[in-house]
Scaffold this motif. Sequence first.
Motif, short mmCIF file in Angstrom:
data_model
loop_
_atom_site.label_atom_id
_atom_site.label_comp_id
_atom_site.label_asym_id
_atom_site.label_seq_id
_atom_site.Cartn_x
_atom_site.Cartn_y
_atom_site.Cartn_z
N GLY A 173 131.23 113.13 -34.97
CA GLY A 173 132.30 113.39 -35.94
C GLY A 173 133.08 114.66 -35.65
O GLY A 173 134.14 114.88 -36.25
N SER A 174 132.59 115.51 -34.71
CA SER A 174 133.34 116.73 -34.42
C SER A 174 134.50 116.43 -33.46
O SER A 174 134.57 115.34 -32.89
CB SER A 174 132.40 117.79 -33.83
N LYS A 175 135.38 117.43 -33.34
CA LYS A 175 136.56 117.25 -32.49
C LYS A 175 136.60 118.32 -31.42
O LYS A 175 136.12 119.44 -31.66
CB LYS A 175 137.82 117.47 -33.33
N GLY A 176 137.14 118.02 -30.27
CA GLY A 176 137.32 119.02 -29.24
C GLY A 176 138.66 118.77 -28.56
O GLY A 176 139.22 117.68 -28.65
N TYR A 177 139.19 119.82 -27.92
CA TYR A 177 140.46 119.66 -27.19
C TYR A 177 140.22 120.01 -25.74
O TYR A 177 139.63 121.05 -25.42
CB TYR A 177 141.52 120.57 -27.79
N PHE A 178 140.68 119.14 -24.85
CA PHE A 178 140.45 119.35 -23.42
C PHE A 178 141.74 119.14 -22.66
O PHE A 178 142.49 118.19 -22.93
CB PHE A 178 139.39 118.37 -22.90
N GLU A 179 141.98 120.08 -21.74
CA GLU A 179 143.10 119.86 -20.83
C GLU A 179 142.54 119.05 -19.67
O GLU A 179 141.55 119.46 -19.05
CB GLU A 179 143.63 121.21 -20.34
N LEU A 180 143.11 117.91 -19.41
CA LEU A 180 142.56 117.00 -18.39
C LEU A 180 143.51 116.85 -17.22
O LEU A 180 144.73 116.73 -17.41
CB LEU A 180 142.33 115.61 -19.00
N ARG A 181 142.95 116.88 -16.02
CA ARG A 181 143.75 116.56 -14.83
C ARG A 181 143.07 115.38 -14.16
O ARG A 181 141.91 115.49 -13.78
CB ARG A 181 143.80 117.75 -13.89
N MET A 182 143.79 114.28 -14.03
CA MET A 182 143.21 113.05 -13.47
C MET A 182 143.74 112.86 -12.06
O MET A 182 144.94 112.95 -11.84
CB MET A 182 143.61 111.85 -14.33
N GLN A 183 142.82 112.56 -11.18
CA GLN A 183 143.19 112.46 -9.77
C GLN A 183 142.54 111.19 -9.19
O GLN A 183 141.31 111.04 -9.30
CB GLN A 183 142.65 113.72 -9.06
N PRO A 184 143.33 110.28 -8.60
CA PRO A 184 142.67 109.09 -8.02
C PRO A 184 141.80 109.50 -6.82
O PRO A 184 142.21 110.36 -6.03
CB PRO A 184 143.83 108.22 -7.55
#
Length: 368
Positions: free
Chosen positions: A92-103
């Motif tokens: 139920g908690s929330k978090g914020y993440f900066e994501l970098r997706m790389q194939p």
Amino acid sequence: MKPVHIMPILRKYSIFDKMIEGVQIIDKDWKYIYVNDVVAIHGKYNKDELLGYTMMEKYPGIEHTDMFKHIQKCMQEDTPHQMINEFDFPDGSKGYFELRMQPVDEGVLVLSFDVTKQKRAEQMLLDANSILDEKVRLRTVELTAKNNELEQFAYIASHDLQEPLRTVSNYLQIIEEDYTDKLDADVVGYLGAISRATNRMSLLIRVLLDFSRLGRDKQLVRVDCAQLIADLLSDMKSTIEANEAIITTSDMPVLNGYETELRQLFQNLISNAIKFQNKGVKPCIHIEAKPLAGKWWFCISDNGIGIDKIHNGRIFQIFQRLHKIDSYQGSGIGLANCKKIVELHRGEITVESEVGKGSKFIFTIANL
Ligand code: ADP
């Protein structure tokens, strides 16, 4: 137990094990095939609880999130992507993440930075700002209501004062016409003084009424200031000629404003510049304008008697005059009107002056 087939992958990517960012690799079947320690902390699972499992098994509903769609796109189109993701944990908690997706060969590598603290700080700042905005809005509503009340009061008071004053004036006129020859010279003198005082009071009431009404019927239009000033100077021709005043202007703007009120503003300032002249010196007045910080800046300078600095603030207040009425005529409301007009145009008015050396009345007008 880690599934055997991912052991070589774990070895291949072991360089990421101790990174301070989270690193995870998701294969084309959505299974975690590599996660480092940080991802385990971010994801609130042990590494072994993640490896070999699909994202949907560990985080039910994740397939409906934007993050999932972007990973899918990255996998299918072989294109990297970067985003800030709001993540709902199963607890139920929330978090914020900066994501970098790389194939990568196996699927998609996701690099993650936990930005929850920054996001919360940002949110707190936004909340504080919106509380402040709301306070300012309420205060403005309150102030506007108070201002309206005051203007209404000034209007009613001055309007209602006119009637008894008219009665006094009428009786004075009757006495002057019918009884002057029957009265003592002293009494005639006193009556003259009463008459002058009532005339002055009548003038003050009139200007107070005008002040309270100022801007009431304002209409925003395109104003050609050069034309406005030319018309004004033509109307003031006899005063200008009688005082041998020289008035020059620089380039003037065309702006959005309240034309009647702007005309009154220029008229008050030019009239004052002519009126408060140094004895024996012809009034020289210059009007200039320039754009400044998103507004229009105007300056009306004269070579008149000037104003002592200590009076700079007070002259813009209602009925504040620095001279006796017999040296310079006036009601003391002109500059208060100017201030009100400038403020209607979201600007400010100030004066720079030196006694005996002239004054500069400087004001700004926002392009409304
Ligand atoms: P009024 O001109 O009717 O006296 P204003 O409100 O226009 O009233 O001006 C207030 C006072 O500010 C004036 O009485 C005068 O003392 C001073 N003042 C205004 N304009 C000038 C000027 N251009 N030069 C010198 N004094 C000025």
